[in-house]
Write an enzyme that holds these catalytic residues in place. Sequence first.
Site, PDB file in Angstrom:
ATOM      1  N   TYR A 152       0.841  -1.203   0.000  1.00  0.00           N
ATOM      2  CA  TYR A 152       0.000   0.000   0.000  1.00  0.00           C
ATOM      3  C   TYR A 152       0.878   1.256   0.000  1.00  0.00           C
ATOM      4  O   TYR A 152       0.725   2.129  -0.847  1.00  0.00           O
ATOM      5  CB  TYR A 152      -0.878  -0.050   1.240  1.00  0.00           C
ATOM      6  CG  TYR A 152      -1.891   1.065   1.388  1.00  0.00           C
ATOM      7  CD1 TYR A 152      -2.985   1.173   0.535  1.00  0.00           C
ATOM      8  CD2 TYR A 152      -1.776   1.996   2.427  1.00  0.00           C
ATOM      9  CE1 TYR A 152      -3.933   2.174   0.699  1.00  0.00           C
ATOM     10  CE2 TYR A 152      -2.722   2.995   2.607  1.00  0.00           C
ATOM     11  CZ  TYR A 152      -3.802   3.088   1.746  1.00  0.00           C
ATOM     12  OH  TYR A 152      -4.752   4.074   1.928  1.00  0.00           O
ATOM     13  N   GLY A 155       2.834   1.521  -3.107  1.00  0.00           N
ATOM     14  CA  GLY A 155       1.877   1.720  -4.206  1.00  0.00           C
ATOM     15  C   GLY A 155       1.450   3.180  -4.262  1.00  0.00           C
ATOM     16  O   GLY A 155       1.424   3.808  -5.326  1.00  0.00           O
ATOM     17  N   ASN A 181      -6.520   9.198   8.692  1.00  0.00           N
ATOM     18  CA  ASN A 181      -7.612   8.294   9.113  1.00  0.00           C
ATOM     19  C   ASN A 181      -8.980   8.963   9.085  1.00  0.00           C
ATOM     20  O   ASN A 181      -9.215   9.933   9.804  1.00  0.00           O
ATOM     21  CB  ASN A 181      -7.353   7.785  10.538  1.00  0.00           C
ATOM     22  CG  ASN A 181      -6.107   6.935  10.625  1.00  0.00           C
ATOM     23  OD1 ASN A 181      -5.005   7.444  10.392  1.00  0.00           O
ATOM     24  ND2 ASN A 181      -6.253   5.674  10.934  1.00  0.00           N
ATOM     25  N   SER A 196     -14.402   1.013  13.008  1.00  0.00           N
ATOM     26  CA  SER A 196     -15.473   0.039  12.743  1.00  0.00           C
ATOM     27  C   SER A 196     -15.330  -1.167  13.670  1.00  0.00           C
ATOM     28  O   SER A 196     -16.326  -1.685  14.200  1.00  0.00           O
ATOM     29  CB  SER A 196     -15.492  -0.365  11.269  1.00  0.00           C
ATOM     30  OG  SER A 196     -14.198  -0.624  10.794  1.00  0.00           O
ATOM     31  N   ASN A 197     -14.094  -1.625  13.902  1.00  0.00           N
ATOM     32  CA  ASN A 197     -13.914  -2.762  14.825  1.00  0.00           C
ATOM     33  C   ASN A 197     -14.438  -2.441  16.221  1.00  0.00           C
ATOM     34  O   ASN A 197     -15.228  -3.198  16.791  1.00  0.00           O
ATOM     35  CB  ASN A 197     -12.426  -3.118  14.943  1.00  0.00           C
ATOM     36  CG  ASN A 197     -12.026  -4.222  13.980  1.00  0.00           C
ATOM     37  OD1 ASN A 197     -12.784  -4.566  13.079  1.00  0.00           O
ATOM     38  ND2 ASN A 197     -10.850  -4.778  14.172  1.00  0.00           N
ATOM     39  N   GLY A 212      -1.428  -3.968  20.767  1.00  0.00           N
ATOM     40  CA  GLY A 212      -0.331  -3.366  21.531  1.00  0.00           C
ATOM     41  C   GLY A 212      -0.883  -2.699  22.785  1.00  0.00           C
ATOM     42  O   GLY A 212      -1.990  -3.008  23.232  1.00  0.00           O
ATOM     43  N   ARG A 218      -3.635   8.253  16.612  1.00  0.00           N
ATOM     44  CA  ARG A 218      -4.181   8.542  15.284  1.00  0.00           C
ATOM     45  C   ARG A 218      -5.019   9.809  15.432  1.00  0.00           C
ATOM     46  O   ARG A 218      -5.482  10.148  16.532  1.00  0.00           O
ATOM     47  CB  ARG A 218      -5.085   7.404  14.783  1.00  0.00           C
ATOM     48  CG  ARG A 218      -4.390   6.079  14.499  1.00  0.00           C
ATOM     49  CD  ARG A 218      -3.408   6.143  13.346  1.00  0.00           C
ATOM     50  NE  ARG A 218      -2.833   4.840  13.027  1.00  0.00           N
ATOM     51  CZ  ARG A 218      -1.727   4.322  13.578  1.00  0.00           C
ATOM     52  NH1 ARG A 218      -1.074   5.001  14.504  1.00  0.00           N
ATOM     53  NH2 ARG A 218      -1.266   3.156  13.187  1.00  0.00           N
ATOM     54  N   ASP A 279       3.359  -1.072  12.569  1.00  0.00           N
ATOM     55  CA  ASP A 279       2.213  -0.216  12.929  1.00  0.00           C
ATOM     56  C   ASP A 279       2.758   1.165  13.358  1.00  0.00           C
ATOM     57  O   ASP A 279       3.533   1.249  14.312  1.00  0.00           O
ATOM     58  CB  ASP A 279       1.472  -0.876  14.101  1.00  0.00           C
ATOM     59  CG  ASP A 279       0.074  -0.337  14.275  1.00  0.00           C
ATOM     60  OD1 ASP A 279      -0.874  -1.042  13.903  1.00  0.00           O
ATOM     61  OD2 ASP A 279      -0.076   0.783  14.815  1.00  0.00           O
TER      62      ASP A 279
HETATM   63  P1  NAD Z   1     -12.817   1.633   0.281  1.00  0.00           P
HETATM   64  O1  NAD Z   1     -12.127   0.321   0.196  1.00  0.00           O
HETATM   65  O2  NAD Z   1     -14.118   1.722   0.968  1.00  0.00           O
HETATM   66  O3  NAD Z   1     -12.980   2.273  -1.174  1.00  0.00           O
HETATM   67  C1  NAD Z   1     -12.120   2.001  -2.256  1.00  0.00           C
HETATM   68  C2  NAD Z   1     -12.969   1.625  -3.446  1.00  0.00           C
HETATM   69  O4  NAD Z   1     -12.110   1.366  -4.570  1.00  0.00           O
HETATM   70  C3  NAD Z   1     -13.784   0.351  -3.213  1.00  0.00           C
HETATM   71  O5  NAD Z   1     -15.139   0.563  -3.535  1.00  0.00           O
HETATM   72  C4  NAD Z   1     -13.137  -0.666  -4.154  1.00  0.00           C
HETATM   73  O6  NAD Z   1     -14.056  -1.645  -4.589  1.00  0.00           O
HETATM   74  C5  NAD Z   1     -12.613   0.228  -5.266  1.00  0.00           C
HETATM   75  N1  NAD Z   1     -11.506  -0.374  -6.025  1.00  0.00           N
HETATM   76  C6  NAD Z   1     -10.379  -0.927  -5.545  1.00  0.00           C
HETATM   77  N2  NAD Z   1      -9.626  -1.416  -6.545  1.00  0.00           N
HETATM   78  C7  NAD Z   1     -10.294  -1.147  -7.692  1.00  0.00           C
HETATM   79  C8  NAD Z   1     -10.025  -1.397  -9.073  1.00  0.00           C
HETATM   80  N3  NAD Z   1      -8.926  -2.063  -9.476  1.00  0.00           N
HETATM   81  N4  NAD Z   1     -10.925  -0.976  -9.989  1.00  0.00           N
HETATM   82  C9  NAD Z   1     -12.057  -0.318  -9.616  1.00  0.00           C
HETATM   83  N5  NAD Z   1     -12.355  -0.054  -8.323  1.00  0.00           N
HETATM   84  C10 NAD Z   1     -11.485  -0.463  -7.368  1.00  0.00           C
HETATM   85  O7  NAD Z   1     -11.764   2.632   0.971  1.00  0.00           O
HETATM   86  P2  NAD Z   1     -11.934   4.157   1.400  1.00  0.00           P
HETATM   87  O8  NAD Z   1     -11.685   4.232   2.849  1.00  0.00           O
HETATM   88  O9  NAD Z   1     -13.175   4.724   0.850  1.00  0.00           O
HETATM   89  O10 NAD Z   1     -10.682   4.809   0.672  1.00  0.00           O
HETATM   90  C11 NAD Z   1     -10.813   5.533  -0.537  1.00  0.00           C
HETATM   91  C12 NAD Z   1      -9.438   6.060  -0.953  1.00  0.00           C
HETATM   92  O11 NAD Z   1      -8.920   6.921   0.053  1.00  0.00           O
HETATM   93  C13 NAD Z   1      -8.403   4.946  -1.143  1.00  0.00           C
HETATM   94  O12 NAD Z   1      -7.596   5.272  -2.254  1.00  0.00           O
HETATM   95  C14 NAD Z   1      -7.591   5.003   0.126  1.00  0.00           C
HETATM   96  O13 NAD Z   1      -6.270   4.567  -0.099  1.00  0.00           O
HETATM   97  C15 NAD Z   1      -7.643   6.478   0.464  1.00  0.00           C
HETATM   98  N6  NAD Z   1      -7.463   6.707   1.910  1.00  0.00           N
HETATM   99  C16 NAD Z   1      -8.458   6.367   2.795  1.00  0.00           C
HETATM  100  C17 NAD Z   1      -8.254   6.566   4.161  1.00  0.00           C
HETATM  101  C18 NAD Z   1      -9.314   6.252   5.183  1.00  0.00           C
HETATM  102  O14 NAD Z   1      -9.061   6.442   6.380  1.00  0.00           O
HETATM  103  N7  NAD Z   1     -10.492   5.817   4.835  1.00  0.00           N
HETATM  104  C19 NAD Z   1      -7.029   7.089   4.618  1.00  0.00           C
HETATM  105  C20 NAD Z   1      -6.044   7.378   3.680  1.00  0.00           C
HETATM  106  C21 NAD Z   1      -6.271   7.198   2.324  1.00  0.00           C
HETATM  107  N1  UDP Z   2      -6.165  -1.181  15.971  1.00  0.00           N
HETATM  108  C1  UDP Z   2      -6.520  -1.726  17.201  1.00  0.00           C
HETATM  109  N2  UDP Z   2      -7.552  -2.613  17.250  1.00  0.00           N
HETATM  110  C2  UDP Z   2      -8.265  -2.969  16.144  1.00  0.00           C
HETATM  111  C3  UDP Z   2      -7.917  -2.406  14.887  1.00  0.00           C
HETATM  112  C4  UDP Z   2      -6.845  -1.516  14.852  1.00  0.00           C
HETATM  113  O1  UDP Z   2      -5.900  -1.405  18.230  1.00  0.00           O
HETATM  114  O2  UDP Z   2      -9.188  -3.789  16.278  1.00  0.00           O
HETATM  115  C5  UDP Z   2      -5.061  -0.202  15.936  1.00  0.00           C
HETATM  116  C6  UDP Z   2      -4.006  -0.463  14.870  1.00  0.00           C
HETATM  117  O3  UDP Z   2      -3.028  -1.365  15.347  1.00  0.00           O
HETATM  118  C7  UDP Z   2      -3.481   0.945  14.636  1.00  0.00           C
HETATM  119  C8  UDP Z   2      -4.695   1.846  14.859  1.00  0.00           C
HETATM  120  O4  UDP Z   2      -5.620   1.065  15.616  1.00  0.00           O
HETATM  121  O5  UDP Z   2      -2.504   1.262  15.603  1.00  0.00           O
HETATM  122  C9  UDP Z   2      -5.371   2.316  13.592  1.00  0.00           C
HETATM  123  O6  UDP Z   2      -5.618   1.179  12.774  1.00  0.00           O
HETATM  124  P1  UDP Z   2      -6.399   1.219  11.407  1.00  0.00           P
HETATM  125  O7  UDP Z   2      -6.373  -0.170  10.862  1.00  0.00           O
HETATM  126  O8  UDP Z   2      -7.744   1.827  11.588  1.00  0.00           O
HETATM  127  O9  UDP Z   2      -5.598   2.198  10.447  1.00  0.00           O
HETATM  128  P2  UDP Z   2      -4.057   2.638  10.290  1.00  0.00           P
HETATM  129  O10 UDP Z   2      -3.999   4.002  10.848  1.00  0.00           O
HETATM  130  O11 UDP Z   2      -3.138   1.702  11.007  1.00  0.00           O
HETATM  131  O12 UDP Z   2      -3.847   2.619   8.804  1.00  0.00           O
END
Ligand code: NAD
Ligand code: UDP
Length: 316
Positions: A152, A155, A181, A196-197, A212, A218, A279
Amino acid sequence: MGVYVVAGGAGFIGCHLVERLLDRGDQVVAIDNLITGAEDNISHLYGNPNFTFINQDIIKGLPRIDAEVLGIFHLASPASPNAKSPKSYIAFPLETMLVNSLGTLHLLDLALHKGAKFLFASTSEVYGDPDVSPQKETYFGNVNPVGVRSVYDEGKRFGEALTASYVRESNVNAVIIRIFNTYGDRMQVDDGRVVSNFINQALMGDDMTIYGKGDQTRSFCFVDDLVTGLVSAMDRDTRGEVINLGNPKEFSIKELAEKVKHETGSKSKIIHEELPEDDPKQRKPDITKAKKLLGFDPKIDLDEGLKKTIEYFKSL
Ligand code: NAD
Ligand code: UDP
């Protein structure tokens, strides 16, 4: 009239963004292969004449779009790091690397061809396990290039490099947004992310699993605030910029667990499990640049955002 393309439009952030654009009268084409998203997030929009959904894997290529394209939001990528979730990027390593590289290339070519603005949804993960806090856009990060999270992190870093190169070499009007986040309604129940968890565990009376000691931090941004920032970044003159978006208020994971337990009135026990590899210990965005360029000012604090998110999870 032109359209906005939202790649990843059936995902958590994507579906909120699609709704925001439709609400202001825009036409939207959402492209998603539903690998981590859900059709339920957008199916209520199917009757809207301004909305089109195309089920397509953007790694393989893009559907033909005849309309003028005003802007492209690239949000398509698995986004949860939790190896225990079937929807994590660790469960989809190749898909994650390719959607952020080849998928980004395809969308940048569309932007070039259509003369459209391009927004790349990057992440605070490009900072890795940061040794400075708060993180400013000028910080180059501390990423393990071969660890489990690297599919990730690297990427996204490649996607950023590609975007920056298209700005320099091909004069594409693009902006890179580093999202911190984000949480809110329509997060997937099983995506394994901490908010969500904890909410699910608390509502079900299951043990709440802190990984941990829970002293890692965060900064949690409610999705409505985040979407306001994304739309401003598309609308305003942000060509070639890299901008953090998030809520700068920092909490430890332990504090988050206690807040969720209190807000849900849950009797769940808080337990500790092993901390996953690499982490990050802390995460807090410096949003000075977002404030200046976008007028970004997150309004919804964690207590209010958790209340809304808990109501959503209760309704499922
Ligand atoms: P999400 O997984 O809910 O949404 C991503 C969407 O992209 C999904 O609907 C998935 O089906 C689609 N997708 C993945 N690969 C695909 C492909 N090859 N072709 C077409 N569709 C594809 O995640 P999210 O939380 O909504 O995140 C959205 C974007 O924001 C992501 O790029 C993620 O990296 C970035 N982001 C999110 C967070 C966060 O906290 N939610 C934090 C940092 C960055
Ligand atoms: N985490 C946790 N319990 C859980 C899920 C996550 O303590 O059930 C911790 C995880 O180890 C990290 C932080 O919560 O330190 C945030 O995790 P998340 O997966 O939401 O996103 P991250 O910021 O690590 O990408």
